[in-house]
Write an enzyme that holds these catalytic residues in place. Structure first.
Site, PDB file in Angstrom:
ATOM      1  N   ASP A   1      11.425   3.554  -3.887  1.00  0.00           N
ATOM      2  CA  ASP A   1      10.902   4.691  -3.943  1.00  0.00           C
ATOM      3  C   ASP A   1      10.217   5.078  -5.010  1.00  0.00           C
ATOM      4  OD1 ASP A   1      10.686   7.408  -3.766  1.00  0.00           O
ATOM      5  OD2 ASP A   1      12.713   7.960  -3.373  1.00  0.00           O
TER       6      ASP A   1
ATOM      7  N   HIS B   1      19.621   6.619   3.770  1.00  0.00           N
ATOM      8  CA  HIS B   1      19.099   5.825   2.639  1.00  0.00           C
ATOM      9  C   HIS B   1      18.745   4.377   2.702  1.00  0.00           C
ATOM     10  CE1 HIS B   1      20.868   9.391   0.683  1.00  0.00           C
ATOM     11  NE2 HIS B   1      22.153   9.315   1.400  1.00  0.00           N
TER      12      HIS B   1
ATOM     13  N   GLU C   1      -0.271  19.015  16.890  1.00  0.00           N
ATOM     14  CA  GLU C   1       1.167  18.250  16.614  1.00  0.00           C
ATOM     15  C   GLU C   1       2.306  19.440  16.631  1.00  0.00           C
ATOM     16  OE1 GLU C   1       1.141  15.319  16.788  1.00  0.00           O
ATOM     17  OE2 GLU C   1      -0.640  14.388  16.205  1.00  0.00           O
TER      18      GLU C   1
ATOM     19  N   ASP D   1      16.005   2.089  -2.116  1.00  0.00           N
ATOM     20  CA  ASP D   1      16.187   3.796  -2.314  1.00  0.00           C
ATOM     21  C   ASP D   1      17.142   4.138  -3.410  1.00  0.00           C
ATOM     22  OD1 ASP D   1      15.432   6.488  -1.557  1.00  0.00           O
ATOM     23  OD2 ASP D   1      17.362   6.504  -0.510  1.00  0.00           O
TER      24      ASP D   1
ATOM     25  N   ASP E   1      15.221   4.651   4.654  1.00  0.00           N
ATOM     26  CA  ASP E   1      14.342   4.717   3.855  1.00  0.00           C
ATOM     27  C   ASP E   1      14.003   3.432   2.982  1.00  0.00           C
ATOM     28  OD1 ASP E   1      13.834   7.172   4.622  1.00  0.00           O
ATOM     29  OD2 ASP E   1      14.987   8.014   2.527  1.00  0.00           O
TER      30      ASP E   1
END
Length: 529
Positions: A434, A511, A253, A378, A514
Site C-alpha cells: 500500500d 486487508h 455509472e 497491506d 487489498d
C-alpha cells in the site's frame, strides 16, 4: 422535476411566434426548447391556421405592392447591376464601396436561405449513432427519465454524450451537468467522453474547455456543461448559471450511487427551475440482481424509459479487434462473467462480491511448480492488521492460487520484515505494498527487502475488484491462508438502509483482499486484462 407549461405560458408562446415568426427566436424569448414551441403550436390547430393565414395575407400584400412597382423595382435593380458591371465605375469606386455593394446583394439573395436555416434544429448525423440508438434518438422528449443499461462497448455513454451536445445547442436557455460518484474520476471518464462527442461532431471551435474546474462552454451563447462528483454535495447545490437554468443532467455509472435516496438528492440539487428538463443515467448492470439499480429497473414508472444495448450490435470497427478478442476469450473461459461484463446480464444472486472462490488444499507439489509468484502487503497495526499474501497466477487458465499469508497486530516494521524473512522472502522477491505509507516502504527497503508502493489511482479499486471477479477461479488454501479465505468468502456488497445491494466495495474486513489486489497490480493494469 421541471414544471409543466401553464395555459398562460402557452398563449404567450403563441403570441410571440405570431409576432416573431421564428421557432428559435420564440424559444429563446420564453426559455423553452425549439421542440416545445412547435409542440404548442401543433397542439392548437386553430391558432396555427390563423398564423398561416396571417403569413399568407402579409405575403400577398407584399407581392401585390411589388407588382404595382414592378417597373420601378426592375429599373432600379437594372441600373444597380449595370453600375456594378461598369469597369470605369469600378475603377472609380473604393474597395470599401465595392465590398459594401456586393455584400448587400449577397445578403438579399441569401436572406431567405439563412432564415430557413435558423428554423432547422441541430441534429445528430446518422454516421455517429449506433443502430441500437436510432429509435430512442428520435423518441427523446423533455420531462422524462432515460436510463441506458449495457455492458462494455455497448456505446451507451457515447450516445448520451452526443445527445447532451445536441440538446445544449438546441436549447439556448439550458445548461448541462454531468455527474459521477467520485469527482476524481471525472477527467478520464465523462470529461474525456464529452470532448470526444464535441470532436466527432466537428464542433471544436464552438466550445471552450477548461480543467480547473472541469467545465465546457458553448461559445455562441455562453451555456455551460458542468462536471460534479457526489462526494462534494455543496458543489452540486452551488451551481448557479449566469442566465437560464440547468436542464440537462447525466448521471454516469449510476449504480455507484448509494441508492435511490442519493440519486433523488442529485436530481433535486441540479434540476431546478425552467419548464423542461432532460434526465439521463447510464451504467453497466451490476452482477447481483439484488443491486438497487437492477431492482429499480423492474419497478413500474410511467415517466421512465429504459434502454438496453450490447456491443454485439455496435459496428466492429468502432470497437477494434483487440476488444472483440478479449470478449470472445472471456466468453470461452468464463461465460458467466462474459454475460455480465459484455452483455450486461445481471446473473448473480445475493450480495457476495466474489462468486468464483474455490476453497481447497494446495499441495506442496503444486506450489513447487508455480513460476509466476506475486507478493502483496497491506500495512496495519491495530485494530487493522498487517496483512501479507503470496500467490501464483496462471494466465492461460485465468486462475489465481493464494497459498501463503501472514497476519499480525501491534508489530513494528522491523518485526514484520523479519516475519517475511522467516517465511523465506528474500531481497529478490518483489513486494507490492500500500503506497499510503511510503515511510514503511522505505523502512522495508532499508531492511533489505525489495518493496515498492502500489500505483493505485482513480478507478483502481473498482477495476481491480472487477478483474478478480472475472477470473475463472480464485483458489485459496484454507489451512495455509485461513484469514484470506474468510475475507473472500464473507466479502459482500454494501446495502442501503432498506437492505438493497448498492455498487461499491466496502473498505472493511478486506486487508488480505487489498494485499492480493496490490500484488496483482502489474497484471490487471495491462491492456486487455
Amino acid at each position: 422535476m421541471a414544471a409543466r407549461l401553464t395555459d398562460r405560458q402557452k398563449k404567450q408562446i403563441i403570441a410571440d411566434y405570431t409576432e416573431l415568426g421564428s421557432y428559435n427566436a420564440t424559444a429563446k424569448k420564453n426559455g423553452v426548447s425549439h421542440h416545445t414551441v412547435k409542440r404548442v403550436l401543433d397542439g392548437s390547430p386553430e391558432t396555427a391556421e390563423k398564423i398561416q393565414q396571417k403569413k399568407d395575407e402579409n405575403t400577398a400584400g407584399i407581392l401585390a405592392y411589388m407588382e404595382t412597382k414592378r417597373e420601378v423595382v426592375t429599373e432600379i435593380i437594372g441600373k444597380g447591376l449595370t453600375v456594378l458591371n461598369d469597369e470605369d465605375k469600378l475603377k472609380e469606386a473604393s474597395p470599401a464601396q465595392i465590398t459594401t455593394a456586393l455584400g448587400t446583394l449577397i445578403d438579399k439573395f441569401t436572406a431567405v436561405d439563412v432564415e430557413a436555416k435558423d428554423e432547422r434544429p441541430f441534429e445528430l448525423p446518422a454516421r455517429v449513432i449506433g443502430k441500437d440508438f436510432v429509435d430512442i434518438n428520435r423518441q427523446i422528449e423533455p420531462n422524462r427519465k432515460y436510463v441506458f443499461r449495457g455492458g462494455r462497448g455497448s456505446l451507451k455513454s457515447s450516445f448520451v454524450s452526443l445527445k447532451v451536445v445536441e440538446l445544449l445547442v438546441n436549447n439556448p436557455q439550458m445548461h448541462a451537468c454531468v455527474v459521477r460518484k467520485i469527482y476524481a474520476t471525472i477527467k478520464d471518464s465523462v470529461y474525456a467522453q464529452m470532448l470526444w462527442a464535441i470532436s466527432i461532431l466537428g464542433l471544436e471551435s464552438d466550445f471552450k474547455c477548461k480543467t480547473s474546474p472541469y467545465e465546457i462552454t458553448y461559445r455562441p451563447t455562453g451555456q455551460t456543461i458542468y462536471f460534479r462528483g457526489c462526494d462534494d454535495p455543496l458543489k452540486l447545490k452551488g451551481i448557479k448559471p449566469r442566465f437560464g437554468y440547468v436542464g440537462i443532467l447525466w448521471k454516469e455509472e449510476k449504480d455507484q450511487l448509494a441508492g435511490p435516496n442519493e440519486e433523488r438528492s442529485v436530481n433535486q440539487s441540479v434540476l431546478r427551475g425552467g419548464p423542461e428538463s432532460y434526465d439521463f443515467s447510464s451504467y453497466n448492470p451490476p452482477k447481483s440482481r439484488s443491486n438497487w439499480v437492477n431492482k429499480e429497473a423492474v419497478e413500474p414508472d410511467d415517466r421512465r424509459v429504459i434502454h438496453e444495448s450490447c456491443y454485439l450490435d455496435a459496428p466492429p470497427e468502432w470497437l477494434g479487434q483487440a476488444f472483440l478478442d478479449d470478449a470472445e476469450h472471456l466468453r470461452q473461459v468464463n461465460p458467466a462473467a462474459y454475460d455480465n461484463e459484455y452483455r450486461g446480464v445481471s446473473n448473480g444472486d445475493g450480495g457476495s462480491v466474489f462468486e468464483n472462490i474455490e476453497i481447497r488444499d494446495i499441495t506442496d507439489q503444486e506450489i513447487q511448480s508455480f513460476d509466476r509468484i506475486y507478493n502483496g502487503l497491506d500495512w496495519g497495526y491495530y485494530p487493522d492488521p498487517w496483512a501479507f499474501n503470496r500467490m501464483h497466477y496462471d494466465a492461460a487458465r485465468m486462475t489465481l492460487y493464494i497459498f501463503a499469508e501472514a497476519t499480525r497486530y501491534k508489530m513494528r516494521n522491523r518485526d514484520t520484515a523479519q516475519v517475511l524473512k522467516d517465511m523465506g522472502i528474500s531481497g529478490d522477491d518483489l513486494i507490492t505494498a500500500d503506497s499510503a505509507e511510503m515511510k514503511s516502504v522505505k523502512d522495508y527497503q532499508d531492511y533489505g527487502l525489495l518493496c515498492k508502493g502500489a500505483v493505485k489511482g482513480p478507478g483502481s479499486v473498482d477495476y481491480s475488484h472487477k478483474w478478480l471477479q472475472s477470473l475463472v477461479k480464485i483458489v485459496i488454501d484454507p489451512s495455509r491462508c485461513p484469514d484470506t479465505a474468510k475475507e473472500f468468502l464473507e466479502y459482500e456488497y454494501e446495502r442501503d438502509k432498506d437492505g438493497n445491494v448498492i455498487s461499491g466495495y466496502p473498505d472493511a474486513n478486506n486487508h488480505h483482499i487489498d494485499a492480493v489486489r496490490y500484488a496483482m497490480e502489474t497484471v490487471w493494469k495491462r491492456r486487455g486484462q
